[in-house]
Design a protein around this motif. Structure first.
Motif, PDB file in Angstrom:
ATOM      1  N   SER A  61     -68.025  58.183  -9.863  1.00 55.00           N
ATOM      2  CA  SER A  61     -67.308  59.146  -9.544  1.00 55.00           C
ATOM      3  C   SER A  61     -68.203  60.280  -8.705  1.00 55.00           C
ATOM      4  O   SER A  61     -68.004  60.985  -7.634  1.00 55.00           O
ATOM      5  N   SER A 105     -63.167  62.724 -12.191  1.00 57.47           N
ATOM      6  CA  SER A 105     -63.478  61.660 -13.100  1.00 57.47           C
ATOM      7  C   SER A 105     -62.051  61.526 -13.476  1.00 57.47           C
ATOM      8  O   SER A 105     -61.385  61.775 -13.781  1.00 57.47           O
ATOM      9  N   GLN A 106     -62.507  59.919 -13.593  1.00 56.35           N
ATOM     10  CA  GLN A 106     -61.825  59.285 -14.200  1.00 56.35           C
ATOM     11  C   GLN A 106     -60.684  59.335 -15.638  1.00 56.35           C
ATOM     12  O   GLN A 106     -59.397  59.496 -15.461  1.00 56.35           O
ATOM     13  N   SER A 107     -61.999  59.638 -16.637  1.00 59.26           N
ATOM     14  CA  SER A 107     -61.104  59.857 -17.770  1.00 59.26           C
ATOM     15  C   SER A 107     -60.621  60.974 -18.178  1.00 59.26           C
ATOM     16  O   SER A 107     -59.439  60.952 -18.671  1.00 59.26           O
ATOM     17  N   THR A 110     -65.046  63.015 -19.873  1.00 55.92           N
ATOM     18  CA  THR A 110     -66.506  62.810 -19.434  1.00 55.92           C
ATOM     19  C   THR A 110     -66.899  65.011 -19.842  1.00 55.92           C
ATOM     20  O   THR A 110     -67.063  65.752 -19.508  1.00 55.92           O
TER      21      THR A 110
HETATM   22  C1  F6R Z   1     -69.406  53.131 -13.839  1.00 53.96           C
HETATM   23  C2  F6R Z   1     -69.072  54.206 -14.272  1.00 53.96           C
HETATM   24  C3  F6R Z   1     -69.629  55.291 -15.042  1.00 53.96           C
HETATM   25  C4  F6R Z   1     -68.410  56.500 -15.029  1.00 53.96           C
HETATM   26  C5  F6R Z   1     -69.108  57.520 -15.365  1.00 53.96           C
HETATM   27  C6  F6R Z   1     -67.841  59.060 -15.481  1.00 53.96           C
HETATM   28  O1  F6R Z   1     -69.084  51.870 -13.574  1.00 53.96           O
HETATM   29  O2  F6R Z   1     -67.790  53.740 -14.737  1.00 53.96           O
HETATM   30  O3  F6R Z   1     -70.792  55.358 -13.951  1.00 53.96           O
HETATM   31  O4  F6R Z   1     -67.850  56.713 -14.041  1.00 53.96           O
HETATM   32  O5  F6R Z   1     -69.766  57.600 -16.377  1.00 53.96           O
HETATM   33  O6  F6R Z   1     -67.178  58.661 -15.761  1.00 53.96           O
HETATM   34  P1  F6R Z   1     -65.537  59.532 -15.222  1.00 53.96           P
HETATM   35  O7  F6R Z   1     -65.411  59.330 -14.177  1.00 53.96           O
HETATM   36  O8  F6R Z   1     -64.105  59.218 -16.352  1.00 53.96           O
HETATM   37  O9  F6R Z   1     -65.981  61.254 -15.666  1.00 53.96           O
END
Ligand code: F6R
Length: 361
Positions: A61, A105-107, A110
């Motif tokens: 991200s 953030s995907q999730s 984080t």
């Molecule tokens: C890489 C990966 C991690 C996440 C990081 C942030 O493939 O999955 O580097 O990108 O932990 O996660 P999010 O985007 O959910 O905040």
């Protein structure tokens, strides 16, 4: 349900044309050659008052945020940069009321990103979220933002969310740009470019067999180098992270311009280089870097818009508008990491030592 794929990663890579279609859907405004982003909670007058943009995220991200910062600077001419959220929150940052903060953030869970958002809000800053999971902690905590609509991502490593997040940033940059000094014709040009993305992604995915063959050649490597310049540099960083995470091959990413300041010492036949070589104003500079590597007998895989004669292999990707090129150049390198890891017999969906969402400090 993997829908006929052997891994979630492969399924998610393959879904990217549809995913990008979803992030664009309902947001393009042809009448004013701009995009509508209803959830930003930022009116035009406020948008004009922004003096800086600071983007915060972790891992993939963060890399998407680096491309986002370049897009915002380029299209909206607002100084912008990205920083790992964890670094930001541990260094007692100056929080400025005229800066727009963007948490990526995907999730949406984080912890380092959430803690940065909470600290910013405590200090009175305005924070937007660029998030995939609807209703997640970061989405709720932010003052507004945009969902990237990539759909559920199950594989521990992020692929389709990265691509959709970068497209979301292109939309944000276009929106901010058209409120400021980006012209109608540039707005139109970029909208046409955005509309081409899903078909171009489908085209890239059709080259999988070719990428698989290249990956099998590199599968035994001890280490790999990734280089890119400006728009290509975050692409190199992300490709290198993806390879490390799932193949456990050591990889480094450098701006191509930094090679001569140190890492060139590493170049030899056993250290292959992956070079991002778009047809942009830096093409000749990038070609010179390939020559430097070739002169030291380094093997080169180029990701480019046309065959690169200095490279041992070139993966040719379709050309879009220059500003949007990084969106497409990362995709073949997801497949490269995937097939390298597959050839090495790795547990691709659940790499060792990693978790899908890092909710601890
Ligand atoms: C890489 C990966 C991690 C996440 C990081 C942030 O493939 O999955 O580097 O990108 O932990 O996660 P999010 O985007 O959910 O905040």
């Amino acid at each position: 349900d993997m829908g006929g794929h052997d891994t979630y990663m492969h399924k998610e890579i393959s879904e990217q044309a549809d995913a990008v279609d979803r992030v664009l859907r309902g947001r393009i405004d042809d009448r004013f050659s701009t995009v509508h982003l209803g959830g930003l909670n930022l009116d035009a007058r406020e948008a004009r008052g922004i003096r800086r943009v600071k983007i915060l995220g972790c891992g993939t991200s963060y890399h998407a945020g680096m491309i986002g910062a370049q897009l915002i600077e380029e299209l909206a001419r607002i100084p912008a940069d990205a920083e790992p959220a964890s670094e930001f929150r541990y260094r007692n940052p100056v929080v400025d009321p005229d800066t727009l903060y963007v948490a990526v953030s995907q999730s949406g869970e984080t912890y380092d990103v959430l803690a940065a958002v909470q600290e910013l809000k405590r200090k009175g800053a305005r924070v937007l979220g660029v998030v995939n999971v609807v209703g997640s902690a970061i989405a709720r905590e932010a003052d507004g933002g945009m969902y990237v609509h990539a759909g559920p991502e199950v594989c521990v490593v992020s692929t389709k969310c990265f691509t959709n997040t970068v497209v979301a940033f292109a939309l944000l940059a276009l929106h901010l740009g058209r409120i400021r000094d980006l012209s109608v014709s540039d707005g139109k040009r970029l909208i046409e470019g955005l509309r081409k993305l899903p078909a171009q992604i489908a085209e890239i995915l059709k080259t999988e067999d070719e990428i698989k063959k290249i990956a099998e050649e590199y599968a035994g490597a001890q280490s790999m180098m990734f280089i890119g310049r400006v728009r290509g540099y975050p692409v190199a960083l992300e490709a290198s992270l993806k390879l490390k995470e799932i193949s456990y091959i050591h990889a480094e990413a450098y701006p191509a311009s930094e090679l001569k300041h140190g890492p060139l010492a590493l170049i030899e036949p056993a250290l292959p280089t992956v070079a991002i070589v778009p047809d942009d104003e830096l093409l000749e500079k990038n070609r010179a870097a390939l020559e430097e590597i070739k002169a030291r007998s380094g093997r080169i895989l180029a990701v480019a818009h046309r065959e690169q004669e200095k490279a041992d292999h070139t993966i040719v990707v379709p050309k879009n508008e220059t500003e949007l090129d990084p969106i497409l150049m990362g995709i073949p390198l997801q497949l490269l990491a995937y097939h390298t890891a597959l050839a090495m017999g790795r547990d691709i969906d659940k790499p060792r030592n990693l978790a899908k969402s890092v909710t601890v400090e």
